[in-house]
Design a protein around this motif. Sequence first.
Motif, mmCIF file in Angstrom:
data_model
loop_
_atom_site.group_PDB
_atom_site.id
_atom_site.type_symbol
_atom_site.label_atom_id
_atom_site.label_comp_id
_atom_site.label_asym_id
_atom_site.label_seq_id
_atom_site.Cartn_x
_atom_site.Cartn_y
_atom_site.Cartn_z
ATOM 1 N N TYR A 1 0.892 -1.229 0.094
ATOM 2 C CA TYR A 1 0.169 -0.141 0.024
ATOM 3 C C TYR A 1 0.924 1.186 0.076
ATOM 4 O O TYR A 1 0.604 2.182 -0.806
ATOM 5 N N LEU A 2 1.900 1.257 0.814
ATOM 6 C CA LEU A 2 2.658 2.535 0.772
ATOM 7 C C LEU A 2 3.453 2.676 -0.572
ATOM 8 O O LEU A 2 3.460 3.631 -1.341
ATOM 9 N N GLU A 3 3.760 1.601 -1.033
ATOM 10 C CA GLU A 3 4.460 1.413 -2.546
ATOM 11 C C GLU A 3 3.198 2.085 -3.577
ATOM 12 O O GLU A 3 3.724 2.820 -4.271
ATOM 13 N N GLU A 4 2.219 1.435 -3.429
ATOM 14 C CA GLU A 4 1.151 2.211 -4.433
ATOM 15 C C GLU A 4 0.974 3.706 -4.236
ATOM 16 O O GLU A 4 0.700 4.315 -5.392
ATOM 17 N N LYS A 5 1.203 4.177 -2.950
ATOM 18 C CA LYS A 5 1.326 5.598 -2.896
ATOM 19 C C LYS A 5 2.471 6.183 -3.323
ATOM 20 O O LYS A 5 2.629 7.435 -2.894
ATOM 21 N N GLY A 6 3.494 5.523 -3.347
ATOM 22 C CA GLY A 6 4.787 6.097 -4.077
ATOM 23 C C GLY A 6 5.667 6.516 -2.914
ATOM 24 O O GLY A 6 6.523 7.237 -2.835
ATOM 25 N N GLU A 7 5.428 5.993 -1.602
ATOM 26 C CA GLU A 7 6.228 6.171 -0.464
ATOM 27 C C GLU A 7 7.445 5.490 -0.177
ATOM 28 O O GLU A 7 7.593 4.451 -0.397
ATOM 29 N N SER A 8 8.367 6.015 0.100
ATOM 30 C CA SER A 8 9.802 5.227 0.408
ATOM 31 C C SER A 8 9.624 4.552 1.650
ATOM 32 O O SER A 8 9.636 4.750 2.786
ATOM 33 N N SER A 9 9.743 3.184 1.114
ATOM 34 C CA SER A 9 9.685 2.112 2.137
ATOM 35 C C SER A 9 10.254 0.822 1.733
ATOM 36 O O SER A 9 10.279 0.592 0.629
ATOM 37 N N VAL A 10 10.339 0.077 2.649
ATOM 38 C CA VAL A 10 10.904 -1.488 2.280
ATOM 39 C C VAL A 10 10.541 -2.383 3.466
ATOM 40 O O VAL A 10 10.092 -2.045 4.641
#
Length: 452
Positions: free
Chosen positions: A131-140
Amino acid sequence: MQVWKFGGTSVGKPERMHSIRELLNNDPNRKIVVLSALSGSTNALIAIGEAAKSYDDTKAAALIEELKNHYDLFIKELYSTPEGLAAGQQIVDSEFGFIKSVVSVKPFTIKQEKELVAEGEILSTKMFQAYLEEKGESSVLLPALDFMRIDADGEPELATIEEKLVTILNQYTDKQTIVTQGFICRNPREEVDNLKRGGSDYTASLIGGAIRADEIQIWTDIDGMHNNDPRIVKRTFPIRELTFEEAAELAYFGAKILHPSTITPAKLRGVPVRLKNTMQPEAPGTLIATQTSDRDIKAIAAKDNITAIYIHSTRMLNAYGFLRRVFEIFEKYKTPVDMITTSEVSVSVTIDNSENLEQISAELREFADLEEHDRDQNIICIVGNFSADKEGIALKVLDAMKNIPIRMISYGASEHNLSLLIHSKYKAEALNVLNERLFFYEDAMKDIFTAP
Ligand code: ADP
Ligand code: ASP
Ligand code: MG
């Protein structure tokens, strides 16, 4: 860097995951985010495991189907783009494929059970990070199985955890949010294992201690540690500040908001722990740190399923060495003793793990007489600042308990704890009368004296 842990209710609905993202974005610190399974999922996975263990394949398949439907609906609301939903569906399909394959193993042993139960946290973290990736946020996503280790006694291996975690984190210095699973770990056989029910709090604290975080935040469904169990007592209120010692006593003696071992790693490294409410983020919550505040009695908790063992020395007088022999037996069976009281020739102890009670009793009988054990007991633990020169605390407690039979009393071992053993049928009554006497009595008296 901070460590933020979100519990089952906090991740249990798609809109809650949306709120978590907002909370993370409203705070500039880099964070390791520890997630529990969606609320109800761990219980559902345990039920699937029970069916598998008893070779009830039809029931297991029906329960898996039901749980998968829940996740299929969840992701429809979690993601807002076709790409996001496709990624979410791929996660759900692949993890449920794994769940089905584990459940088909015969015989279904403890090893499979632990792999199955771990899926709750694996699903929630994969879904949230996607979900964070869908929102283009920096995460792993950091798999907890790569660094979280326990030894043969089920205790975390602090040095190994720290070494592995620090090495892995060095690869992700550019990431703002690092998502990982609470609860799950590996044991010395490299198998999947866990930190026992409610263990995600413990994960957060182990990580916070290992990386010497600035703060550990435990986000849950209540505005901090209350002065008493809100599930049983009506008039409770949040405590703003607790010392590590006070919080550790409360968690160990049954305050469900924290896993019993949560405080230890944080205290070891002096990392403050803040308890916060996901549903009410503006509430101050509870800060657990080294400082003390001046209120004498802070809170009450209750620990269930306690067994009391009454041991009499057969050698009677001057029986030195007797206590050593008694405690060696508890040590041999890895059974922690919670409360102890003594008289000249007797010692009474309580345990909450009665798995080895028969063997323990048999060995004690070799040199002592045992009275019949009292099962179904409850430890009521009153926590606060009880330094030796504080007057009247025991009186207040015993006054409140005057109509409830007390089996054991423990006071003076630390300056933070007064414990009472009672039959569990009196638990609700004890928590309520203590609450009124210890937290509302002065108010009531004030009302009486100021009444016209
Ligand atoms: P999570 O799923 O976030 O880990 P838990 O259900 O494990 O949440 O813990 C939060 C719950 O703990 C609260 O909803 C509350 O009912 C219960 N609880 C028991 N004792 C206390 C206490 N002294 N203070 C606050 N909450 C408590
Ligand atoms: N999901 C695990 C449990 O329900 C761990 C946790 O929530 O802390 O016990
Ligand atoms: Mg919990």
